[in-house]
Design a protein around this motif. Structure first.
Motif, PDB file in Angstrom:
ATOM      1  N   ILE A  49       0.843  -1.191   0.000  1.00  0.00           N
ATOM      2  CA  ILE A  49       0.000   0.000   0.000  1.00  0.00           C
ATOM      3  C   ILE A  49       0.880   1.243   0.000  1.00  0.00           C
ATOM      4  O   ILE A  49       1.805   1.361   0.812  1.00  0.00           O
ATOM      5  N   ALA A  50       0.558   2.178  -0.896  1.00  0.00           N
ATOM      6  CA  ALA A  50       1.231   3.472  -0.953  1.00  0.00           C
ATOM      7  C   ALA A  50       0.181   4.559  -0.764  1.00  0.00           C
ATOM      8  O   ALA A  50      -0.789   4.642  -1.511  1.00  0.00           O
ATOM      9  N   GLU A  51       0.374   5.377   0.263  1.00  0.00           N
ATOM     10  CA  GLU A  51      -0.505   6.517   0.526  1.00  0.00           C
ATOM     11  C   GLU A  51       0.355   7.764   0.441  1.00  0.00           C
ATOM     12  O   GLU A  51       1.343   7.895   1.164  1.00  0.00           O
ATOM     13  N   ILE A  52      -0.021   8.686  -0.428  1.00  0.00           N
ATOM     14  CA  ILE A  52       0.766   9.901  -0.647  1.00  0.00           C
ATOM     15  C   ILE A  52      -0.161  11.100  -0.513  1.00  0.00           C
ATOM     16  O   ILE A  52      -1.250  11.125  -1.078  1.00  0.00           O
ATOM     17  N   SER A  53       0.287  12.105   0.241  1.00  0.00           N
ATOM     18  CA  SER A  53      -0.475  13.347   0.352  1.00  0.00           C
ATOM     19  C   SER A  53       0.477  14.509   0.121  1.00  0.00           C
ATOM     20  O   SER A  53       1.602  14.519   0.607  1.00  0.00           O
ATOM     21  N   ILE A  54       0.002  15.487  -0.644  1.00  0.00           N
ATOM     22  CA  ILE A  54       0.770  16.693  -0.945  1.00  0.00           C
ATOM     23  C   ILE A  54      -0.095  17.881  -0.563  1.00  0.00           C
ATOM     24  O   ILE A  54      -1.251  17.976  -0.963  1.00  0.00           O
TER      25      ILE A  54
END
Length: 182
Positions: A49-54
């Motif tokens: 799982i990859a969770e990315i927030s910008i």
């Protein structure tokens, strides 16, 4: 862009961290000011799982992706983020161009008054006169009448005192009454 990578249920890997940082560099061309990118990489059973927030430039976007390979999860999440950033930038540019257009062609009521106009404001003048027919009625009739009209006040002659009174609507739904002092 400030970047951080967090590993959950996964041994910290230098190549994986560098891969995520390298892929995040492509977003610098879309972001004008400073931005913060947070990457959370985790493994649950066989799911990567990859969770990315910008966050930056007045918006915050998130992407979440699950695959059987961590590198593909990062790529797919970054593709989602790229679509969201482009969409937000397009929306933001449209909003800014509309605002710029309204500033380029200002309305008359938004114009800045000249010094002559400011000096006239020191001595206000009556520019409009309106005559009101007021009828004799008691206070209860005046309240009923004010409920029927859209105005915020009603001028009437109080049938008990034979004086001109003003009934006005308050913000809380009640009414106020102005009576002349004798």
């Amino acid at each position: 862009m400030q970047k951080s990578v967090t590993f959950i249920n996964l041994d910290p890997s230098g190549p994986l961290k560098e891969y995520a940082f390298e892929k995040l560099d492509r977003f610098d061309k879309y972001l004008d000011g400073s931005a913060i990118a947070k990457v959370v990489l985790s493994v649950e059973k066989f799911r990567h799982i990859a969770e990315i927030s910008i966050s930056g430039d007045g918006f915050m976007i998130n992407a979440h992706e699950e695959t059987s390979d961590m590198y593909s999860a990062i790529d797919m999440a970054l593709d989602k983020l790229e679509k969201q950033i482009k969409k937000n930038k397009k929306r933001f540019k449209k909003r800014r161009s509309t605002a710029a257009r309204s500033k380029a062609y200002p309305r008359e009521e938004l114009s800045v008054p000249s010094s002559e106009e400011l000096s006239l404001e020191a001595n206000p003048q009556i520019v409009r006169t309106k005559t009101i027919d007021y009828k004799p009625m008691d206070i209860n009739e005046a309240i009923l009448q004010l409920r029927l009209v859209k105005d915020n006040f009603l001028v009437f002659t109080n049938s008990q005192t034979q004086q001109v009174n003003v009934l006005y609507r308050l913000k809380d739904g009640n009414y106020g009454l102005i009576e002349p002092a004798l």
